[in-house]
Design a protein around this motif. Structure first.
Motif, PDB file in Angstrom:
ATOM      1  N   LYS A  57       3.423  -6.573  -2.092  1.00  0.00           N
ATOM      2  CA  LYS A  57       4.475  -6.560  -1.067  1.00  0.00           C
ATOM      3  C   LYS A  57       4.454  -5.263  -0.243  1.00  0.00           C
ATOM      4  N   ASP A  58       4.386  -4.128  -0.926  1.00  0.00           N
ATOM      5  CA  ASP A  58       4.432  -2.851  -0.212  1.00  0.00           C
ATOM      6  C   ASP A  58       3.051  -2.221  -0.057  1.00  0.00           C
ATOM      7  N   ALA A  59       2.017  -3.026  -0.165  1.00  0.00           N
ATOM      8  CA  ALA A  59       0.662  -2.449  -0.109  1.00  0.00           C
ATOM      9  C   ALA A  59       0.247  -2.174   1.332  1.00  0.00           C
ATOM     10  N   ASP A  60      -0.401  -1.028   1.529  1.00  0.00           N
ATOM     11  CA  ASP A  60      -1.007  -0.731   2.827  1.00  0.00           C
ATOM     12  C   ASP A  60      -2.357  -1.426   2.931  1.00  0.00           C
ATOM     13  N   ILE A  61      -3.073  -1.429   1.803  1.00  0.00           N
ATOM     14  CA  ILE A  61      -4.404  -2.060   1.784  1.00  0.00           C
ATOM     15  C   ILE A  61      -4.527  -2.871   0.500  1.00  0.00           C
ATOM     16  N   ILE A  62      -5.032  -4.087   0.621  1.00  0.00           N
ATOM     17  CA  ILE A  62      -5.316  -4.907  -0.562  1.00  0.00           C
ATOM     18  C   ILE A  62      -6.824  -5.152  -0.571  1.00  0.00           C
ATOM     19  N   ILE A  63      -7.461  -4.611  -1.587  1.00  0.00           N
ATOM     20  CA  ILE A  63      -8.921  -4.765  -1.707  1.00  0.00           C
ATOM     21  C   ILE A  63      -9.189  -5.953  -2.618  1.00  0.00           C
ATOM     22  N   ILE A  64     -10.003  -6.893  -2.171  1.00  0.00           N
ATOM     23  CA  ILE A  64     -10.292  -8.056  -3.031  1.00  0.00           C
ATOM     24  C   ILE A  64     -11.746  -8.008  -3.499  1.00  0.00           C
TER      25      ILE A  64
END
Ligand code: NAD
Length: 311
Positions: A77-84
């Motif tokens: 929710k509060d992520a600046d970047i989501i690395i998958i």
């Protein structure tokens, strides 16, 4: 427990989805380099994410205060970047394209879970086939393409620069050379623009072919020898995170949506992009020669066929 953040760290959160070889090494690299004040790990195997988190937390007395935890999708929710980095990886003999069906279905659920709680962040995708999964993630998310980024040919370009530098006895950071197109078997070396401080590389054709073959086949060689690649991809992802969170405007060969680029449209491929706090701010045009242009278009066509097969 309240963590004390190092003064250098602005509040920022990076979530990594997929804590296998790539996700774990990326988490460790981000922690060592103190790229973000918060790091959350998500994996379908929560025990694995928890174990990696504990192991890293026990290193905090030596590194300083990054808050690291094992969580779930609500942490996005509060992520600046989501690395998958979640999904199947290449086994010896497998190509990246061989992973498509399995990883495309894993991604459907992952993108749905992330976009349920976050609409402002940046998706940074590493799972293979990275260009196709970046494209399908962009489509599914409905986010602007500037905020859905694939790691693209940043790693391949690093391998290329390393090998050229080794041949020339020059620090690879001083070698300017690009691999563009698919992160995979159809990738394209841009020899016509490769240089050292503006000077010609002066490599004969046979040496060029050898350097490119070793660049293209590096993952196969490493996977045969040790089962997975992890360190250089982790550093490449760390480099992209630094460019985003530091609002750097750095030029990186990431995978992005192309429209009318050297005759290519509606596909994600690795090309030089200006990366800053908003993601891909700009795509730099490359004046390719005719051979390079044909190879680049053929790389695009190969991926488009695969995407059409999915749809
Ligand atoms: P791995 O098998 O070590 O790790 C994959 C992880 O994903 C596992 O921990 C697994 O539990 C997790 N996972 C699987 N399904 C999940 C789901 N639905 N939700 C959350 N987590 C899930 O694999 P790896 O070696 O870390 O490689 C990961 C991916 O990265 C592969 O597709 C690989 O080909 C790719 N890769 C890309 C690059 C690049 O340059 N882009 C470089 C290296 C590897």
């Amino acid at each position: 427990m309240k963590m004390v953040n190092s003064a250098a760290l602005k509040p920022s959160r990076v979530v990594i989805v997929g804590m296998g070889a790539v996700g774990t090494t990326t988490g460790y690299t981000l922690m060592l380099r103190q790229r973000s004040s918060e790091l959350a790990f998500v994996d379908v195997n929560h025990d694995k994410a928890t174990g990696e988190m504990l192991d890293m937390n026990h290193g905090l007395p030596f590194t300083g205060g990054v808050k690291v935890w094992a969580g779930d999708y609500s942490d996005c929710k509060d992520a600046d970047i989501i690395i998958i980095t979640a999904g199947a990886s290449q086994k010896p003999g497998e190509t990246r394209i061989d992973l498509l069906k399995k990883n495309a279905s894993i991604f459907k659920e992952i993108i749905e879970r992330i976009t349920e709680v976050n609409s402002h962040g940046i998706l940074l995708i590493a799972t293979n086939p990275v260009d196709i999964l970046s494209y399908t993630s962009w489509k599914q998310s409905g986010w602007p393409a500037s905020r859905v980024i694939g790691s693209g040919t940043l790693l391949d370009s690093a391998r290329f620069r390393y090998l050229i530098g080794k041949n020339k006895g020059i620090d690879p950071r001083s070698i300017h050379a690009h691999i563009i197109g698919e992160h995979g078997d159809s990738e394209v070396p841009v020899w016509s623009l490769a240089n050292i401080a503006g000077t010609n590389l002066e490599l004969d054709e046979e040496t060029q072919q050898d350097i490119f073959d070793r660049t293209k086949n590096a993952a196969y060689e490493i996977i045969n020898a040790k089962g997975a690649t992890s360190y250089a991809i982790a550093l490449a992802l760390d480099r992209i995170v630094a460019a985003i969170l530091g609002n750097e405007g750095s030029v990186l060969n990431v995978s992005t949506l192309l429209e009318d680029y050297n005759g290519v449209s509606d596909v994600y491929l690795g090309v030089p992009c200006v990366v800053d706090r908003n993601g891909v701010r700009e795509i730099l045009p490359l004046p390719l020669n005719e051979t390079e242009k044909v190879a680049f278009q053929s790389s695009a066509n190969k991926l488009k066929e695969q995407i059409a097969g999915l749809e």
